[in-house]
Scaffold this active site. Structure first.
Site, PDB file in Angstrom:
ATOM      1  N   TYR A   3      -1.678  -0.164  10.472  1.00 36.88           N
ATOM      2  CA  TYR A   3      -1.725  -0.554   9.065  1.00 36.88           C
ATOM      3  C   TYR A   3      -0.422  -0.177   8.362  1.00 36.88           C
ATOM      4  O   TYR A   3       0.176  -0.991   7.649  1.00 36.88           O
ATOM      5  CB  TYR A   3      -2.918   0.109   8.392  1.00 36.88           C
ATOM      6  N   SER A  25       0.855  -1.194   0.000  1.00 38.48           N
ATOM      7  CA  SER A  25       0.000   0.000   0.000  1.00 38.48           C
ATOM      8  C   SER A  25       0.884   1.236   0.000  1.00 38.48           C
ATOM      9  O   SER A  25       2.040   1.185   0.442  1.00 38.48           O
ATOM     10  CB  SER A  25      -0.883  -0.005   1.252  1.00 38.48           C
TER      11      SER A  25
END
Length: 249
Positions: A162, A149
């Site tokens: 995250y 990501s």
């Protein structure tokens, strides 16, 4: 060019294990692989979601293998890869697309959510890669592709866990690439921007509403990431892309 060394790879008949195959990027990737003639082994926690993916593949004339498993469970992962090879005969590709997002400020973030995020986003890829290596080596090589990501390159407020998991995933894949290159195993990481899929409690409708209110807000489609996976897999055997950055335009 006619030189076979630079010819694009044919995926027909190849076998791929795809994690997170019940939704989002994993589902889109499994369908794209099947459309290209590969046979994906569909891995995910929810069997009903995997069955929906398998039905979509079958509707297009493809075939797949459903293997429900939690990627953070060591024994389940080892069993899953053994079953995939036993039933499909080989292993050529692993796509690590399973991931979760539990967002919130670090000050109030629970250890439970922290651990769950790392278990799926980091330990899961570690276990899957570890389980895959002997099978890929036995097959003469192959490819492991992880989906990271943009939050794995830059931290954001309320994305501490995250981002930590995705930063660590990038390092894990870089180390793995050096360890298995001599075995003919390519290790690549796709780094996508925001994707228009239900994730971390945000629906597609909510994301579309955000785009409507902010013209500068853009999202990739899951199929865009799936196309990037196929691009990497179709590169000539002598070529290797270690990291592919993919942003919405």
């Amino acid at each position: 060019m006619s030189d076979s060394r630079v010819a694009a790879r044919d995926l027909a008949g190849s076998v791929a294990v795809v994690t997170g195959a019940g939704s989002g990027v994993g589902r889109a990737t499994a369908i794209a692989l099947a459309n290209a003639g590969a046979v994906p082994a569909l891995v995910g926690r929810t069997e009903a979601a995997l069955e929906e993916t398998a039905a979509a593949i079958a509707a297009n004339g493809g075939r797949s293998l459903i293997l429900p498993a939690d990627v953070s469970d060591e024994q389940a992962v080892d069993t899953t890869f053994a079953k995939a090879v036993a039933e499909l005969g080989r292993l050529d590709t692993v796509v690590l697309a399973a991931g979760i997002g539990r967002f919130g400020p670090i000050e109030t973030y629970s250890v439970r959510d922290w651990q769950a995020t790392l278990d799926t986003n980091l330990t899961g890829p570690f276990l899957c890669a570890r389980a895959a290596i002997p099978h890929l080596r036995e097959n003469g090589g192959g490819q492991i592709i992880a989906v990271s990501s943009g939050a794995g390159k830059q931290g954001y407020a309320s994305l501490g866990a995250y981002s930590a998991s995705k930063f660590a995933l990038m390092g894990l894949m870089q180390s793995l690439a050096q360890e298995v290159a001599a075995d003919g195993i390519k290790v690549s990481t796709i780094v996508p921007g925001s994707i228009l899929s239900p994730f971390a409690g945000r629906s597609i409708e909510a994301k579309r509403a955000a785009m409507a209110s902010d013209p500068g807000k853009k999202y990739l489609q899951p199929e865009d990431v799936a196309a990037a996976v196929l691009y990497l897999l179709r590169q000539p055997r002598h070529a290797w892309t270690q990291e592919l950055n993919l942003w919405p335009a």
